[in-house]
Design an enzyme around this catalytic site. Structure first.
Site, short mmCIF file in Angstrom:
data_model
loop_
_atom_site.label_atom_id
_atom_site.label_comp_id
_atom_site.label_asym_id
_atom_site.label_seq_id
_atom_site.Cartn_x
_atom_site.Cartn_y
_atom_site.Cartn_z
N TYR A 1 36.35 68.87 38.48
CA TYR A 1 35.93 67.75 39.33
C TYR A 1 37.15 67.13 40.01
CZ TYR A 1 33.73 63.28 40.59
OH TYR A 1 33.26 62.18 41.26
N SER B 1 37.19 60.57 44.69
CA SER B 1 37.20 59.97 43.35
C SER B 1 38.63 59.59 43.01
CB SER B 1 36.68 60.96 42.31
OG SER B 1 36.92 60.49 40.99
#
Length: 265
Positions: free
Chosen positions: A155, A142
Site C-alpha cells: 500500500y 496516503s
C-alpha cells in the site's frame, strides 16, 4: 462568490466515489455547484449516491485498472456531457501483510488500482486538459507514502508511486495551465480503516481508534497530535481546495491531512 457556487459550471470526474473519501468529495463538489461524473466498481453504492443528487450527478461504473475502459469513459463524458475541468483519483485498495508473507497477487492488485489506475485516469484527463489550457487533477494518496508502516509495504509503495507520478505529470503539463496535486490522509474513518482494524482482530472500534490516536510503540507509530481520527469530509475539503481557483498558483504539492501523525516526515 458564495461557497455553493465555487464550482458552478464545472465538470468533475471522481473515481472511488461510492463510499468513504470518494463519496465525501463527490458530495462536496455537488454542494458547491459542480456537475460530477461519479465512478466506481461498486454499482449499488453509485446508485445510492446518484439517488441523493439526481440533477448534477452522473453515475458510471468503472474499473480504473482497465486503461481502455478509462479512455472510453473519459471520451464519452467529454462528448456527451462536457469538457472535464477537474479529475480526482480516489479509488484505492489495501492488502495488508508482512513483506515476508506478501503474495505476488496482492502486490500486483494493489499497484493495479492505486498506481496504474491513477496513471490511466490522469493521462486520459490530462491529454484533454492540455488541449484546452486549463484543468486540475488531484490524487488522494496516503501519509503512508512518506513514512514506513509495518504490514503495509504494498500500500505504502503504491501510494508513494502515485505521489511521484502526479508530481511528474504536473511538471510536464504546467506550461499548459494544468495543475496536479496530491492529498495524503492519515487514519480516516472509512470502511477501509475499519476493515484494517477488524483484520487485526480489533472488534472494539472505539478502542482501536484510541490506540491510533495515542500511538503504538510495537508498530512504531506515533499518535495523532490533534487527538482525533479524520472524517472523510476533512479530506474532501483539502481536495476541493486544491481543485479550486483558490489554489490557482499551487501545483506539484502534497498536502498531508493527518492531524500531525507523521510529524510531516
Amino acid at each position: 462568490m458564495s461557497p455553493d457556487a465555487e464550482f458552478r459550471g464545472r465538470l468533475a470526474l471522481v473515481t472511488g466515489a461510492a463510499r468513504g473519501i470518494g463519496a465525501a468529495v463527490t458530495r462536496a463538489l455537488v454542494a458547491r455547484g459542480a456537475r460530477v461524473v461519479a465512478t466506481d466498481r461498486d454499482v449499488q453504492g453509485l446508485d445510492r449516491l446518484a439517488a441523493d443528487h439526481p440533477e448534477r450527478l452522473t453515475a458510471r461504473p468503472l474499473d480504473v485498472t482497465d486503461p481502455a475502459a478509462v479512455e472510453a469513459l473519459v471520451a464519452d463524458v467529454e462528448r456527451t456531457i462536457g469538457p472535464l475541468d477537474v479529475a480526482v483519483n480516489v479509488a484505492g485498495i489495501l492488502r495488508s501483510s508482512p513483506v515476508t508473507a506478501l503474495r505476488d497477487e496482492d502486490w500486483a492488485a494493489t499497484f493495479a488500482v492505486n498506481t496504474d489506475g491513477v496513471l490511466h485516469v490522469s493521462r486520459a484527463a490530462a491529454r484533454r486538459m492540455v488541449e484546452r489550457g486549463t484543468g486540475s487533477i488531484v490524487t488522494v494518496a496516503s501519509n503512508a507514502a512518506g513514512i514506513p508502516r509495518t504490514g503495509m509495504a504494498a500500500y505504502a509503495a503504491s501510494k508513494a508511486a502515485a505521489v511521484m507520478f502526479t508530481k511528474c505529470l504536473g511538471l510536464e503539463v504546467a506550461a499548459w495551465g494544468v495543475r496536479c496535486n496530491t492529498v495524503s490522509p492519515g487514519s480516516t474513518d472509512t470502511d477501509m480503516q475499519r476493515a484494517l482494524w477488524a483484520e487485526a482482530g480489533r472488534t472494539d472500534l472505539d478502542a482501536a481508534a484510541r490506540q491510533v490516536i495515542e500511538g503504538d510503540l510495537a508498530t512504531h507509530r506515533t499518535g495523532i497530535p490533534l487527538g482525533r481520527i479524520a472524517a472523510p469530509d476533512d479530506v474532501a475539503e483539502a481536495v476541493l481546495f486544491l481543485a479550486s481557483d483558490r489554489a490557482r498558483h499551487i501545483t506539484l504539492h502534497d498536502l498531508y491531512v493527518d492531524g500531525g501523525a507523521t510529524l510531516r516526515a
